[in-house]
Write a protein that holds these residues in place. Sequence first.
Motif, PDB file in Angstrom:
ATOM      1  N   HIS A  64      27.889 -49.785   4.493  1.00 27.80           N
ATOM      2  CA  HIS A  64      28.792 -50.514   3.597  1.00 27.80           C
ATOM      3  C   HIS A  64      28.451 -50.315   2.125  1.00 27.80           C
ATOM      4  O   HIS A  64      29.340 -50.103   1.303  1.00 27.80           O
ATOM      5  N   TYR A  65      27.175 -50.427   1.810  1.00 30.06           N
ATOM      6  CA  TYR A  65      26.793 -50.487   0.400  1.00 30.06           C
ATOM      7  C   TYR A  65      25.949 -49.292  -0.045  1.00 30.06           C
ATOM      8  O   TYR A  65      25.383 -49.310  -1.138  1.00 30.06           O
ATOM      9  N   GLY A  66      25.877 -48.283   0.816  1.00 30.92           N
ATOM     10  CA  GLY A  66      25.359 -46.990   0.382  1.00 30.92           C
ATOM     11  C   GLY A  66      23.866 -46.908   0.134  1.00 30.92           C
ATOM     12  O   GLY A  66      23.424 -45.993  -0.563  1.00 30.92           O
ATOM     13  N   GLN A  67      23.073 -47.817   0.718  1.00 32.34           N
ATOM     14  CA  GLN A  67      21.615 -47.622   0.597  1.00 32.34           C
ATOM     15  C   GLN A  67      21.229 -46.551   1.623  1.00 32.34           C
ATOM     16  O   GLN A  67      20.779 -46.853   2.737  1.00 32.34           O
ATOM     17  N   SER A  68      21.442 -45.324   1.246  1.00 29.67           N
ATOM     18  CA  SER A  68      21.203 -44.216   2.170  1.00 29.67           C
ATOM     19  C   SER A  68      20.981 -42.933   1.383  1.00 29.67           C
ATOM     20  O   SER A  68      21.721 -42.660   0.432  1.00 29.67           O
ATOM     21  N   PHE A  69      19.995 -42.188   1.763  1.00 30.37           N
ATOM     22  CA  PHE A  69      19.789 -40.884   1.125  1.00 30.37           C
ATOM     23  C   PHE A  69      18.978 -39.982   2.036  1.00 30.37           C
ATOM     24  O   PHE A  69      18.441 -40.413   3.049  1.00 30.37           O
ATOM     25  N   PHE A  70      18.911 -38.708   1.636  1.00 31.77           N
ATOM     26  CA  PHE A  70      18.192 -37.741   2.470  1.00 31.77           C
ATOM     27  C   PHE A  70      17.334 -36.835   1.608  1.00 31.77           C
ATOM     28  O   PHE A  70      17.377 -36.874   0.382  1.00 31.77           O
ATOM     29  N   GLU A  71      16.574 -36.022   2.281  1.00 31.07           N
ATOM     30  CA  GLU A  71      15.797 -34.954   1.644  1.00 31.07           C
ATOM     31  C   GLU A  71      16.000 -33.696   2.482  1.00 31.07           C
ATOM     32  O   GLU A  71      16.604 -33.751   3.564  1.00 31.07           O
ATOM     33  N   GLY A  72      15.517 -32.576   2.018  1.00 33.28           N
ATOM     34  CA  GLY A  72      15.624 -31.353   2.809  1.00 33.28           C
ATOM     35  C   GLY A  72      14.589 -30.349   2.349  1.00 33.28           C
ATOM     36  O   GLY A  72      14.388 -30.169   1.150  1.00 33.28           O
ATOM     37  N   PHE A  73      13.909 -29.742   3.317  1.00 29.41           N
ATOM     38  CA  PHE A  73      12.977 -28.639   3.015  1.00 29.41           C
ATOM     39  C   PHE A  73      12.802 -27.852   4.308  1.00 29.41           C
ATOM     40  O   PHE A  73      13.470 -28.156   5.305  1.00 29.41           O
ATOM     41  N   LYS A  74      11.951 -26.832   4.287  1.00 28.66           N
ATOM     42  CA  LYS A  74      11.913 -25.946   5.447  1.00 28.66           C
ATOM     43  C   LYS A  74      10.499 -25.650   5.943  1.00 28.66           C
ATOM     44  O   LYS A  74       9.560 -25.611   5.145  1.00 28.66           O
ATOM     45  N   ALA A  75      10.418 -25.389   7.245  1.00 26.75           N
ATOM     46  CA  ALA A  75       9.192 -24.844   7.850  1.00 26.75           C
ATOM     47  C   ALA A  75       9.474 -23.392   8.211  1.00 26.75           C
ATOM     48  O   ALA A  75      10.556 -23.073   8.716  1.00 26.75           O
ATOM     49  N   HIS A  76       8.512 -22.532   7.929  1.00 28.68           N
ATOM     50  CA  HIS A  76       8.669 -21.102   8.220  1.00 28.68           C
ATOM     51  C   HIS A  76       7.554 -20.632   9.136  1.00 28.68           C
ATOM     52  O   HIS A  76       6.432 -21.134   9.046  1.00 28.68           O
ATOM     53  N   ARG A  77       7.868 -19.633   9.961  1.00 30.16           N
ATOM     54  CA  ARG A  77       6.813 -18.985  10.745  1.00 30.16           C
ATOM     55  C   ARG A  77       6.241 -17.895   9.859  1.00 30.16           C
ATOM     56  O   ARG A  77       6.974 -16.999   9.422  1.00 30.16           O
ATOM     57  N   THR A  78       4.977 -18.003   9.553  1.00 31.88           N
ATOM     58  CA  THR A  78       4.392 -17.106   8.561  1.00 31.88           C
ATOM     59  C   THR A  78       4.021 -15.754   9.192  1.00 31.88           C
ATOM     60  O   THR A  78       4.008 -15.611  10.421  1.00 31.88           O
ATOM     61  N   ALA A  79       3.726 -14.818   8.309  1.00 29.36           N
ATOM     62  CA  ALA A  79       3.445 -13.447   8.746  1.00 29.36           C
ATOM     63  C   ALA A  79       2.356 -13.405   9.825  1.00 29.36           C
ATOM     64  O   ALA A  79       2.391 -12.557  10.715  1.00 29.36           O
ATOM     65  N   ASP A  80       1.391 -14.347   9.761  1.00 28.33           N
ATOM     66  CA  ASP A  80       0.305 -14.328  10.755  1.00 28.33           C
ATOM     67  C   ASP A  80       0.584 -15.262  11.943  1.00 28.33           C
ATOM     68  O   ASP A  80      -0.334 -15.630  12.680  1.00 28.33           O
TER      69      ASP A  80
END
Length: 352
Positions: A64-80
């Motif tokens: 109703h009143y918009g107390q909501s938010f997100f974040e975003g980032f990534k996990a990668h499989r590394t060369a090793d």
Amino acid sequence: MPEPITIVRTKDSRLTEDLRENSPFGTNYSDHMFVVDYCDGQWRDARIVPFGPMELSPATTALHYGQSFFEGFKAHRTADGRVALFRPMANHARLNRTAARLAMPELPESLFRDGLVELIRTDRDWVPRRDGGSLYVRPVYFGTDDSLMVRPASRYRFVIFTSPGGPYFAQPIRLLAEETYVRAFPGGTGDAKTAGNYGGGLLAAKLAQAKGYANVLWLDGKERRFLEESGVMNVMVIINGVAITPPLSGTILPGVTRDSALTLLRESGAKVEERPVSIDEVLSAQSAGTLHEAFGIGTAAIIAPIACIGYRGKDYEIPTGSTTGFAQQLKSQLTAIQYARVPDTHNWLLYV
Ligand code: COI
């Protein structure tokens, strides 16, 4: 003493090689999610549980009143063959800035880090192996009071779930400079990652898409003159060899990828300016042939070249695809760090 995180594993993993390697961005989710609730002034019941629907009252504050938010980032499989998260604690810092802006309680750093690391360890087999693949991590935080009173909630939920996929935009994008709607205004929430910022942008994006553009190029709220963001990303233009991006003046999101790109550019000795840049300046440069590149910068797409800006009924084409240009160089440098193909001299990786 924080309580330990309880873990309830799914008996029915949905993981297949096809889901892990071929899911388009943001369409499939891994087996588990991290959940923690805030009540009576305390974070409680931190848990990893099978990913799935959550029951909420129709009166839930966030709806109703918009107390909501997100974040975003990534996990990668590394060369090793290990798994590393890219700058997650920078996202945690921004998370708490957005929480403060929405009058929501702070989320302790250790709770965020421990829940995140445990979740990625639990679902590490979901991290794609293919080139360019990653596990996108989506924290979401919202008020859960069962009340119609307009006030900050007293109860909250914080969730992290993950989604395997490739880059957000595969092709260079066409943007329509937006003069009717605005994304943000001084004193508003433009520099926070609120759900409402995205909801408020959807109509403009939809109208632009109906005209054949991928999204809008947001202009400032006061004069509709200065570049702010490109769709859901920060924006950078290269004019006469100088990399120019709007300053963090309160109406644009302080992107972690933006910050990483600026750091790499400055280290490489490139000329960088964080300053207001007007649509007139960009389009005059296009006419003069000195607009060498323009691109969006964000977590999902990393670097998204802008092939065209539509403005007042005319399309202005912009060169893309130069392998020696800023966009390509930045993307290669950023991904080399993310996949640990080069030493992590900035300490940007968190291995799990
Ligand atoms: C980003 O790439 O930074 C985003 O936040 C994009 C997301 C809204 C899909």
